[in-house]
Each structure stands twice: as structure tokens, then as C-alpha cells.
Design an enzyme around this catalytic site. Structure first.
Site, PDB file in Angstrom:
ATOM      1  N   GLU A  37      51.749  61.733  97.056  1.00 36.85           N
ATOM      2  CA  GLU A  37      51.366  62.821  95.987  1.00 36.85           C
ATOM      3  C   GLU A  37      50.430  63.596  96.716  1.00 36.85           C
ATOM      4  O   GLU A  37      50.495  64.830  96.131  1.00 36.85           O
ATOM      5  CB  GLU A  37      50.724  61.885  95.049  1.00 36.85           C
ATOM      6  CG  GLU A  37      51.891  61.102  94.387  1.00 36.85           C
ATOM      7  CD  GLU A  37      52.539  59.813  94.794  1.00 36.85           C
ATOM      8  OE1 GLU A  37      53.510  59.389  94.596  1.00 36.85           O
ATOM      9  OE2 GLU A  37      51.920  59.375  95.836  1.00 36.85           O
ATOM     10  N   HIS A  84      53.130  52.644  84.883  1.00 35.10           N
ATOM     11  CA  HIS A  84      54.242  53.567  84.637  1.00 35.10           C
ATOM     12  C   HIS A  84      54.015  54.151  83.273  1.00 35.10           C
ATOM     13  O   HIS A  84      55.023  54.611  82.852  1.00 35.10           O
ATOM     14  CB  HIS A  84      55.569  53.043  84.895  1.00 35.10           C
ATOM     15  CG  HIS A  84      56.057  52.470  86.383  1.00 35.10           C
ATOM     16  ND1 HIS A  84      55.433  51.335  86.909  1.00 35.10           N
ATOM     17  CD2 HIS A  84      56.586  53.071  87.183  1.00 35.10           C
ATOM     18  CE1 HIS A  84      56.141  51.305  87.846  1.00 35.10           C
ATOM     19  NE2 HIS A  84      56.783  52.178  88.342  1.00 35.10           N
TER      20      HIS A  84
END
Length: 339
Positions: free
Chosen positions: A60, A129
């Protein structure tokens, strides 16, 4: 106009911008051949080629750092972080580089990049998540933070984000990806809480960043919400029978302060609803702004309805984030409590 889900509307926005602007490109984990874990980039590589929509390593920080370099040299990258929970490895790049590039270069360089990410709960994704990190980006000067609640807004806001000359964090509520619901789990409905249904115009259009929408007009209390909580709040208003005005903020930076103050000064009461944890959540900033600007119009204290101040509980997801019952209770407290 075609009726599109939010996923299809976002895909359409990306398709339009890839065709319209040769400087736009898309990359991230699994966004190319596979089309993204939620299929938002489905078939874009096939249509526009592997140099315009391509996969990246699982990094990321590297994804965002690469996008910053591209944007400084004239491109308009749109990157996907697969879940908002995974965005923290890129936080330093967003805060220390992207947000400051325009200022530290005295305008010589800009960072027109868009960081898309699915966020929030509703799919039993658990602690890794399902988080809602919007407040940590709202605090960063130089970064815009956008959260749509309808397919129409999703397409128009994403196009506006890509065309913006500053970095934009674009958070997409997973619970809204595949269609509208009535605020109670995933019960289907044809309503989008007073917004333009699921009709999404073809081609290019932009919804201005920093312009809130009145999802429902009312006179007794103002409800401030964004993303999934717009629909939860709409369900609560319907259940309670209270004549509440529902403001869909659409973006929290920039924030439509004029729309907020106009509504609260009219109703004299305010409830703030968001999915993230209550403590230091963005609702605290909204409550402070309302108090500062509408103090002499308030008939009761500003109420906040939010997630628990705990790590995201997998087994108790539907209890963790606000449902209509909790929002209805706050609406009633506003009407019952004198200033």
C-alpha cells in the site's frame, strides 16, 4: 438513464475518465485482469489496455508513493486500496508527501491523485475488513475526503475527485455497493433515501466536492450523516414519525458548513450519525461546528450516534454500528430535552 448499482456507477466513472483524459490511469492490487475484489474495475483493462489499468504488488505504501510521483509529473492516477483497513501502511505517504506537495513546492508541483477504498461494515468482514477511518484523513490539511451514499453521487463525486488538483481519499461504503436497502440489515428497497433513485446519467458529469445534499426536508430536527448512515438515518426518521431534515454531507473535507448551519438554524436541533467509533470521530467536529455557529438557535444539546469505542467486533457487527433504533432514540431525546 440506466439504473446502476454503486459498483457499476463507479466503474462507469472510471471508464468515462479513462476515455476522456489520457493522463488518467488506474492501478492497485488485483484491479487489472481480475477487475478488483469488488469488481469496480471490471473489464477496464480489457477495454483500455494494460498500461492504463494494471496490477501492483501488495504494498500500500508503494502504491500511493508511486501515485504521488506520477501525479507530480502530470498524470492523474486513481489507485485502489483493497480495504480501508489496509490503508495505514500508506498513511505516511498521504500525510507527509501527497498532502504537502503543493505547499512545500510553492505551487510548482501538485498531487492530483485519487485513493479509492471500500470502507465500513455490513459484510461480516471483522476487524480487518470493516473499519471506518475517515476521521484520520479529515484531520490532514491538504487532503480531501469524500464518501458517497448513492450511485448517482458515487459516479459524479468520483469524476470530480479525479479532476481535482489535490489528493482525494474516496471511501466507498461496501454495504451500498450492490443496491439500496432500508437501513435494516440488507432488506431490499427501491428508494435511495430521497436521492435520485438509482438512475445514473451516461457520460461525463461531476458532483461538486463540498456540496451537501438535502436527502429529506424537515422542520423538527436536523440529522447529519454520510455514506451508509444516510440510509440508516432515513429508516430511523420513518420509524420515529419525527419530521427530521436529513443532510447527506457527501464529503467531509471540504465540508458544506453553510448547508449544515442553515438546516440547524431552521430546526433548532441536531443529531450526528456515523459508523466509526464515537470517541474522536468526525461527529465530534460536526457537533463542535454546530455549537459554535448555531448556539443561539439550539433548543437541545447536539446528539451523537456512532459505533462503539472498541475494536470492531466480528460477531456483533450489527450491534456495533448504529441502527434505526439507536438513531430514533437520539431523535426523541432531542425533542424531549430542553436546551
Amino acid at each position: 438513464m440506466p439504473e446502476l448499482s454503486m459498483i457499476k456507477a463507479l466503474n462507469d466513472a472510471l471508464d468515462v475518465m479513462l476515455a476522456r483524459d489520457p493522463d488518467v490511469l488506474i492501478f492497485g492490487e488485483d484491479v487489472g485482469y481480475f477487475g478488483g475484489v469488488f469488481r469496480v474495475t471490471d473489464k477496464l483493462q480489457e477495454k483500455h489496455g494494460a498500461t492504463r489499468c494494471f496490477d501492483s504488488p501488495i504494498s500500500e505504501g508503494g502504491i500511493v508513493a508511486t501515485a504521488i510521483g506520477m501525479s507530480a509529473y502530470g498524470l492523474r492516477p486513481v489507485v485502489e486500496i483493497q480495504f480501508a483497513d489496509y490503508i495505514l501502511p500508506a498513511y505516511d505517504q498521504i500525510v507527509s508527501e501527497a498532502s504537502r506537495l503543493r505547499y512545500r513546492s510553492n505551487g510548482e508541483f501538485i498531487a492530483p491523485l485519487t485513493v479509492r477504498s471500500p470502507y465500513g461494515g455490513g459484510i461480516y468482514g471483522g476487524q480487518t475488513h470493516s473499519q471506518s477511518p475517515e476521521a484520520i484523513f479529515a484531520h490532514v490539511t491538504g487532503v480531501k475526503t469524500v464518501i458517497p451514499s448513492t450511485p448517482y453521487d458515487a459516479k459524479g463525486l468520483l469524476i470530480a475527485a479525479i479532476e481535482c488538483n489535490d489528493p482525494v481519499i474516496f471511501l466507498e461504503p461496501k454495504r451500498l455497493y450492490n443496491g439500496p436497502f432500508d437501513g435494516h440489515h440488507d432488506r431490499p428497497t427501491t428508494s435511495w433515501a430521497g436521492h435520485p433513485a438509482a438512475d445514473v446519467p451516461e457520460g461525463h458529469y461531476a458532483v461538486p466536492l463540498g456540496k451537501a445534499s438535502v436527502a429529506r426536508e424537515g422542520s423538527e430536527v436536523t440529522v447529519l450523516a454520510y455514506g451508509t448512515m444516510v440510509h440508516v438515518s432515513a429508516a430511523a426518521i420513518e420509524e420515529s414519525g419525527i419530521d427530521a431534515e436529513l443532510i447527506d454531507l457527501r464529503s467531509i473535507v471540504p465540508l458544506d458548513i453553510d448547508a449544515i448551519t442553515a438546516s440547524v438554524r431552521k430546526t433548532g436541533r441536531c443529531v450526528v450519525v456515523h459508523e466509526a467509533s464515537r470517541y474522536a470521530g468526525f461527529g465530534g467536529e460536526l457537533a463542535a461546528l454546530v455549537q459554535e455557529r448555531c448556539f443561539y438557535h439550539l433548543e437541545s444539546p447536539v446528539e451523537r450516534v456512532a459505533g462503539w469505542d472498541t475494536p470492531y467486533p466480528h460477531a456483533f457487527e450489527w450491534d456495533y454500528f448504529p441502527g434505526p433504533a439507536r438513531v430514533s432514540a437520539a431523535l426523541k431525546r432531542c425533542l424531549e430535552t430542553p436546551a
